[in-house]
Design an enzyme around this catalytic site. Structure first.
Site, PDB file in Angstrom:
ATOM      1  N   HIS A 172      12.413  10.480  -3.346  1.00 25.30           N
ATOM      2  CA  HIS A 172      12.883   9.129  -3.982  1.00 25.30           C
ATOM      3  C   HIS A 172      14.316   9.426  -4.532  1.00 25.30           C
ATOM      4  CE1 HIS A 172       9.461   6.228  -3.847  1.00 25.30           C
ATOM      5  NE2 HIS A 172       9.032   7.099  -3.385  1.00 25.30           N
ATOM      6  N   ALA A 216      11.515   5.267 -13.775  1.00 25.63           N
ATOM      7  CA  ALA A 216      10.756   6.185 -13.186  1.00 25.63           C
ATOM      8  C   ALA A 216       9.598   6.311 -13.967  1.00 25.63           C
ATOM      9  CB  ALA A 216      11.317   7.291 -12.903  1.00 25.63           C
ATOM     10  N   GLY A 257       6.556   0.845   2.551  1.00 27.65           N
ATOM     11  CA  GLY A 257       8.135   0.695   2.765  1.00 27.65           C
ATOM     12  C   GLY A 257       8.194  -0.287   1.196  1.00 27.65           C
ATOM     13  N   ASP A 303       9.532   1.643 -11.019  1.00 28.21           N
ATOM     14  CA  ASP A 303       8.645   2.044  -9.559  1.00 28.21           C
ATOM     15  C   ASP A 303       7.889   3.220 -10.176  1.00 28.21           C
ATOM     16  OD1 ASP A 303       7.764   2.777  -7.304  1.00 28.21           O
ATOM     17  OD2 ASP A 303       9.599   3.024  -6.351  1.00 28.21           O
ATOM     18  N   GLY A 359       0.759  -1.122   0.132  1.00 29.91           N
ATOM     19  CA  GLY A 359      -0.196   0.023   0.152  1.00 29.91           C
ATOM     20  C   GLY A 359       0.924   1.219   0.047  1.00 29.91           C
ATOM     21  N   ALA A 360       0.291   2.302  -0.026  1.00 30.82           N
ATOM     22  CA  ALA A 360       0.870   3.566   0.156  1.00 30.82           C
ATOM     23  C   ALA A 360       1.591   3.490   1.399  1.00 30.82           C
ATOM     24  CB  ALA A 360      -0.098   4.846   0.108  1.00 30.82           C
ATOM     25  N   ARG A 406      16.854   9.758  -1.710  1.00 32.39           N
ATOM     26  CA  ARG A 406      16.966   8.680  -0.955  1.00 32.39           C
ATOM     27  C   ARG A 406      17.840   7.592  -1.732  1.00 32.39           C
ATOM     28  NH1 ARG A 406      11.885   6.025  -0.009  1.00 32.39           N
ATOM     29  NH2 ARG A 406      12.114   4.913  -2.125  1.00 32.39           N
ATOM     30  N   ARG A 407      17.830   7.472  -3.127  1.00 29.51           N
ATOM     31  CA  ARG A 407      18.509   6.769  -3.987  1.00 29.51           C
ATOM     32  C   ARG A 407      20.028   7.249  -3.913  1.00 29.51           C
ATOM     33  NH1 ARG A 407      14.142   7.027  -7.249  1.00 29.51           N
ATOM     34  NH2 ARG A 407      15.207   8.225  -8.566  1.00 29.51           N
TER      35      ARG A 407
END
Length: 174
Positions: A55, A39, A19, A88, A15-16, A58-59
């Site tokens: 995102h 992406a 994780g 993703d 879900g949203a 974080r990557r």
């Protein structure tokens, strides 16, 4: 060089804010670089721009990024064919297809065919949207149904399927 081995195709559902993306990134980052990130999101508003920036931050810089809102099969079969790849996410791709009035069944079949020809592992992230209430409008119900069918098609050909809830992965297949 890592000794990690991933199956050819892994589907990570959740879900949203479950994780799922972090989990998928952790899986693929166990492999040697470079990693491809396909992406599917488009920044139509400030909130989505912030999500995309989060995102990306974080990557970090070790990813080769492909902005592919519609033609992920072409990217997976072409430029990113030989790289460990993370897509993703499938549900944003589905939303893009619906907005562009593309034939979802045909696009999904094209994607499945491209995945079968890849030489490097691929991890696909998708939302599980069918666990909530029945949507109150036809478009939302169609999206929920199409997402469920898309997830089923990818899960059927995936070697491994993982469901992530509250940051905890549960293996469903593989």
């Amino acid at each position: 060089m890592s000794d990690a081995i991933l199956p050819p195709l892994t589907l990570v559902l959740g879900g949203a804010r479950s994780g799922k993306s972090s989990y998928a990134e952790g899986l693929i980052s166990a492999l040697p670089r470079p990693w491809a990130y396909v992406a599917t999101a488009e920044a139509f508003d400030e909130e989505m721009r912030q999500r995309i920036a989060h995102h990306q931050a974080r990557r970090g810089p070790d990813w080769v990024q492909y902005e592919t809102p519609l033609d992920i099969a072409a990217t997976l079969a072409g430029e990113a064919a030989d790289q460990p790849c993370l897509v993703d996410c499938l549900t944003l791709w589905l939303s893009n297809l619906m907005h562009a009035e593309r034939d979802i069944a045909r696009e999904t079949s094209t994607l499945v065919e491209a995945l079968s020809k890849r030489s490097a592992p691929c991890i696909m992230v998708s939302n599980e949207v069918g666990l909530g209430i029945v949507p109150d409008n036809a478009l939302a119900r169609r999206f929920r149904d199409e997402a469920g069918w898309l997830n089923q098609r990818i899960a059927a050909v995936a070697d491994c399927v993982v469901f992530v809830a509250a940051g905890l992965p549960m293996t469903l297949k593989g």
